[in-house]
Motif scaffolding. Structure first.
Motif, PDB file in Angstrom:
ATOM      1  N   SER A 199      -2.834 -15.532  -2.436  1.00 47.04           N
ATOM      2  CA  SER A 199      -3.998 -15.179  -3.246  1.00 47.04           C
ATOM      3  C   SER A 199      -5.262 -15.022  -2.409  1.00 47.04           C
ATOM      4  CB  SER A 199      -4.229 -16.229  -4.335  1.00 47.04           C
ATOM      5  OG  SER A 199      -4.455 -17.502  -3.749  1.00 47.04           O
ATOM      6  N   ASN A 200      -5.219 -15.419  -1.145  1.00 41.81           N
ATOM      7  CA  ASN A 200      -6.375 -15.262  -0.261  1.00 41.81           C
ATOM      8  C   ASN A 200      -6.415 -13.871   0.370  1.00 41.81           C
ATOM      9  OD1 ASN A 200      -8.701 -16.669   0.930  1.00 41.81           O
ATOM     10  ND2 ASN A 200      -7.663 -16.243   2.869  1.00 41.81           N
ATOM     11  N   TYR A 201      -5.446 -13.026   0.082  1.00 42.73           N
ATOM     12  CA  TYR A 201      -5.371 -11.696   0.676  1.00 42.73           C
ATOM     13  C   TYR A 201      -5.467 -10.618  -0.398  1.00 42.73           C
ATOM     14  CZ  TYR A 201      -3.933 -14.324   4.699  1.00 42.73           C
ATOM     15  OH  TYR A 201      -3.904 -15.240   5.731  1.00 42.73           O
ATOM     16  N   THR A 202      -6.141  -9.539  -0.059  1.00 41.99           N
ATOM     17  CA  THR A 202      -6.359  -8.426  -0.983  1.00 41.99           C
ATOM     18  C   THR A 202      -6.000  -7.119  -0.297  1.00 41.99           C
ATOM     19  OG1 THR A 202      -8.183  -9.614  -2.008  1.00 41.99           O
ATOM     20  CG2 THR A 202      -8.086  -7.264  -2.402  1.00 41.99           C
ATOM     21  N   CYS A 203      -5.368  -6.217  -1.037  1.00 42.49           N
ATOM     22  CA  CYS A 203      -5.164  -4.853  -0.568  1.00 42.49           C
ATOM     23  C   CYS A 203      -6.390  -4.077  -1.024  1.00 42.49           C
ATOM     24  CB  CYS A 203      -3.897  -4.252  -1.151  1.00 42.49           C
ATOM     25  SG  CYS A 203      -3.664  -2.527  -0.658  1.00 42.49           S
ATOM     26  N   VAL A 204      -7.232  -3.718  -0.090  1.00 42.02           N
ATOM     27  CA  VAL A 204      -8.468  -3.006  -0.402  1.00 42.02           C
ATOM     28  C   VAL A 204      -8.215  -1.514  -0.245  1.00 42.02           C
ATOM     29  CG1 VAL A 204     -10.887  -2.696   0.204  1.00 42.02           C
ATOM     30  CG2 VAL A 204      -9.848  -4.956   0.360  1.00 42.02           C
TER      31      VAL A 204
ATOM     32  N   THR B 124     -17.416  -6.950  -6.677  1.00 38.55           N
ATOM     33  CA  THR B 124     -17.149  -6.893  -5.243  1.00 38.55           C
ATOM     34  C   THR B 124     -15.863  -6.158  -4.890  1.00 38.55           C
ATOM     35  OG1 THR B 124     -16.068  -9.044  -5.285  1.00 38.55           O
ATOM     36  CG2 THR B 124     -18.428  -9.012  -4.780  1.00 38.55           C
ATOM     37  N   MET B 125     -15.033  -5.841  -5.861  1.00 40.82           N
ATOM     38  CA  MET B 125     -13.802  -5.114  -5.568  1.00 40.82           C
ATOM     39  C   MET B 125     -14.128  -3.682  -5.149  1.00 40.82           C
ATOM     40  SD  MET B 125     -11.307  -7.139  -5.840  1.00 40.82           S
ATOM     41  CE  MET B 125      -9.803  -6.253  -6.079  1.00 40.82           C
ATOM     42  N   ALA B 126     -13.417  -3.181  -4.175  1.00 37.72           N
ATOM     43  CA  ALA B 126     -13.682  -1.842  -3.662  1.00 37.72           C
ATOM     44  C   ALA B 126     -13.401  -0.777  -4.715  1.00 37.72           C
ATOM     45  CB  ALA B 126     -12.853  -1.580  -2.414  1.00 37.72           C
ATOM     46  N   SER B 127     -12.391  -0.958  -5.502  1.00 33.78           N
ATOM     47  CA  SER B 127     -12.088  -0.025  -6.585  1.00 33.78           C
ATOM     48  C   SER B 127     -11.137  -0.700  -7.550  1.00 33.78           C
ATOM     49  CB  SER B 127     -11.470   1.259  -6.046  1.00 33.78           C
ATOM     50  OG  SER B 127     -10.091   1.101  -5.852  1.00 33.78           O
ATOM     51  N   ASP B 128     -10.876  -0.057  -8.666  1.00 36.51           N
ATOM     52  CA  ASP B 128      -9.958  -0.651  -9.628  1.00 36.51           C
ATOM     53  C   ASP B 128      -8.515  -0.569  -9.145  1.00 36.51           C
ATOM     54  OD1 ASP B 128      -9.781   2.100  -9.889  1.00 36.51           O
ATOM     55  OD2 ASP B 128      -9.764   2.068 -12.070  1.00 36.51           O
ATOM     56  N   ARG B 129      -8.275   0.146  -8.052  1.00 37.22           N
ATOM     57  CA  ARG B 129      -6.925   0.224  -7.493  1.00 37.22           C
ATOM     58  C   ARG B 129      -6.655  -0.893  -6.493  1.00 37.22           C
ATOM     59  NH1 ARG B 129      -5.792   6.026  -5.309  1.00 37.22           N
ATOM     60  NH2 ARG B 129      -6.664   4.887  -3.579  1.00 37.22           N
ATOM     61  N   SER B 130      -7.681  -1.566  -5.994  1.00 39.57           N
ATOM     62  CA  SER B 130      -7.493  -2.692  -5.081  1.00 39.57           C
ATOM     63  C   SER B 130      -6.834  -3.836  -5.840  1.00 39.57           C
ATOM     64  CB  SER B 130      -8.832  -3.144  -4.513  1.00 39.57           C
ATOM     65  OG  SER B 130      -9.397  -2.131  -3.717  1.00 39.57           O
ATOM     66  N   TYR B 131      -6.048  -4.648  -5.131  1.00 39.06           N
ATOM     67  CA  TYR B 131      -5.356  -5.735  -5.811  1.00 39.06           C
ATOM     68  C   TYR B 131      -5.134  -6.919  -4.890  1.00 39.06           C
ATOM     69  CZ  TYR B 131      -1.369  -3.475  -3.498  1.00 39.06           C
ATOM     70  OH  TYR B 131      -0.533  -2.916  -2.569  1.00 39.06           O
ATOM     71  N   SER B 132      -5.047  -8.091  -5.511  1.00 40.68           N
ATOM     72  CA  SER B 132      -4.749  -9.326  -4.801  1.00 40.68           C
ATOM     73  C   SER B 132      -3.235  -9.441  -4.658  1.00 40.68           C
ATOM     74  CB  SER B 132      -5.298 -10.512  -5.591  1.00 40.68           C
ATOM     75  OG  SER B 132      -4.949 -11.725  -4.955  1.00 40.68           O
ATOM     76  N   LEU B 133      -2.781 -10.166  -3.660  1.00 39.61           N
ATOM     77  CA  LEU B 133      -1.341 -10.288  -3.443  1.00 39.61           C
ATOM     78  C   LEU B 133      -0.672 -11.252  -4.401  1.00 39.61           C
ATOM     79  CD1 LEU B 133      -0.916 -10.178   0.413  1.00 39.61           C
ATOM     80  CD2 LEU B 133      -1.066  -8.314  -1.236  1.00 39.61           C
ATOM     81  N   GLY B 134      -1.429 -12.026  -5.143  1.00 40.70           N
ATOM     82  CA  GLY B 134      -0.838 -12.918  -6.134  1.00 40.70           C
ATOM     83  C   GLY B 134      -0.650 -14.326  -5.613  1.00 40.70           C
TER      84      GLY B 134
ATOM     85  N   GLY C 146       1.722  -5.757   3.449  1.00 36.42           N
ATOM     86  CA  GLY C 146       0.934  -4.851   4.287  1.00 36.42           C
ATOM     87  C   GLY C 146       1.483  -3.439   4.271  1.00 36.42           C
ATOM     88  N   ASP C 147       2.806  -3.310   4.319  1.00 34.09           N
ATOM     89  CA  ASP C 147       3.436  -1.988   4.269  1.00 34.09           C
ATOM     90  C   ASP C 147       3.189  -1.307   2.922  1.00 34.09           C
ATOM     91  OD1 ASP C 147       4.373  -2.381   6.836  1.00 34.09           O
ATOM     92  OD2 ASP C 147       6.440  -2.874   6.208  1.00 34.09           O
ATOM     93  N   LYS C 148       3.303  -2.074   1.832  1.00 33.63           N
ATOM     94  CA  LYS C 148       3.059  -1.518   0.499  1.00 33.63           C
ATOM     95  C   LYS C 148       1.596  -1.104   0.359  1.00 33.63           C
ATOM     96  CE  LYS C 148       3.305  -2.587  -4.448  1.00 33.63           C
ATOM     97  NZ  LYS C 148       2.133  -1.815  -4.741  1.00 33.63           N
ATOM     98  N   CYS C 149       0.701  -1.957   0.843  1.00 30.36           N
ATOM     99  CA  CYS C 149      -0.731  -1.669   0.769  1.00 30.36           C
ATOM    100  C   CYS C 149      -1.060  -0.393   1.550  1.00 30.36           C
ATOM    101  CB  CYS C 149      -1.512  -2.859   1.318  1.00 30.36           C
ATOM    102  SG  CYS C 149      -3.302  -2.665   1.266  1.00 30.36           S
ATOM    103  N   LYS C 150      -0.490  -0.274   2.730  1.00 29.44           N
ATOM    104  CA  LYS C 150      -0.722   0.912   3.549  1.00 29.44           C
ATOM    105  C   LYS C 150      -0.195   2.161   2.849  1.00 29.44           C
ATOM    106  CE  LYS C 150      -0.111   2.572   8.255  1.00 29.44           C
ATOM    107  NZ  LYS C 150       0.463   2.279   9.578  1.00 29.44           N
ATOM    108  N   ALA C 151       0.970   2.056   2.224  1.00 22.98           N
ATOM    109  CA  ALA C 151       1.549   3.184   1.481  1.00 22.98           C
ATOM    110  C   ALA C 151       0.669   3.564   0.287  1.00 22.98           C
ATOM    111  CB  ALA C 151       2.955   2.835   1.004  1.00 22.98           C
ATOM    112  N   ASP C 152      -0.032   2.588  -0.273  1.00 19.14           N
ATOM    113  CA  ASP C 152      -0.943   2.841  -1.390  1.00 19.14           C
ATOM    114  C   ASP C 152      -2.295   3.382  -0.919  1.00 19.14           C
ATOM    115  OD1 ASP C 152       0.958   1.946  -3.187  1.00 19.14           O
ATOM    116  OD2 ASP C 152       0.120  -0.079  -3.338  1.00 19.14           O
ATOM    117  N   GLY C 153      -2.469   3.484   0.399  1.00 16.25           N
ATOM    118  CA  GLY C 153      -3.716   4.004   0.954  1.00 16.25           C
ATOM    119  C   GLY C 153      -4.759   2.948   1.246  1.00 16.25           C
ATOM    120  N   GLY C 154      -4.338   1.694   1.343  1.00 21.79           N
ATOM    121  CA  GLY C 154      -5.287   0.609   1.546  1.00 21.79           C
ATOM    122  C   GLY C 154      -5.074  -0.140   2.843  1.00 21.79           C
ATOM    123  N   VAL C 155      -5.864  -1.191   2.992  1.00 20.14           N
ATOM    124  CA  VAL C 155      -5.810  -2.065   4.154  1.00 20.14           C
ATOM    125  C   VAL C 155      -5.771  -3.501   3.649  1.00 20.14           C
ATOM    126  CG1 VAL C 155      -7.053  -2.851   6.203  1.00 20.14           C
ATOM    127  CG2 VAL C 155      -7.129  -0.450   5.557  1.00 20.14           C
ATOM    128  N   LEU C 156      -4.875  -4.311   4.188  1.00 18.88           N
ATOM    129  CA  LEU C 156      -4.768  -5.709   3.808  1.00 18.88           C
ATOM    130  C   LEU C 156      -5.891  -6.493   4.467  1.00 18.88           C
ATOM    131  CD1 LEU C 156      -2.738  -7.219   2.063  1.00 18.88           C
ATOM    132  CD2 LEU C 156      -1.535  -7.830   4.139  1.00 18.88           C
TER     133      LEU C 156
END
Length: 79
Positions: free
Chosen positions: A69-74, A23-33, A46-56
């Motif tokens: 852990s309930n949030y993912t940078c997709v 279900t992960m969008a790509s191997d670059r997506s990550y959970s916030l921990g 959110g700022d880091k995720c956006k800089a990485d090209g993703g959306v929180l």
């Protein structure tokens, strides 16, 4: 009977891990921990995720919205 239960639980564990990775969008997506959500932490993440090209995004599986852990940078798959 205990052996059957153990085998069934192991099968469910492997099935869950496979579904999770599928279900992960790509191997670059990550959970916030780990940790408790607060405004500053979500803002930084959110700022880091956006800089990485993703959306929180919050996970849609009914997890605890107060936990990071309930949030993912997709990050969408690139070309």
């Amino acid at each position: 009977m205990n052996r059957q239960v153990a085998i069934a639980l192991m099968g469910l564990t492997f099935a869950s891990l496979a579904a999770c990775s599928a279900t992960m969008a790509s191997d670059r997506s990550y959970s916030l921990g780990r940790g408790v959500v607060n405004y500053d932490e979500l803002r930084r993440a959110g700022d880091k995720c956006k800089a990485d090209g993703g959306v929180l995004q919050a996970k849609q599986d009914g997890g605890d919205p107060a936990q990071l852990s309930n949030y993912t940078c997709v990050i969408p798959k690139g070309d």
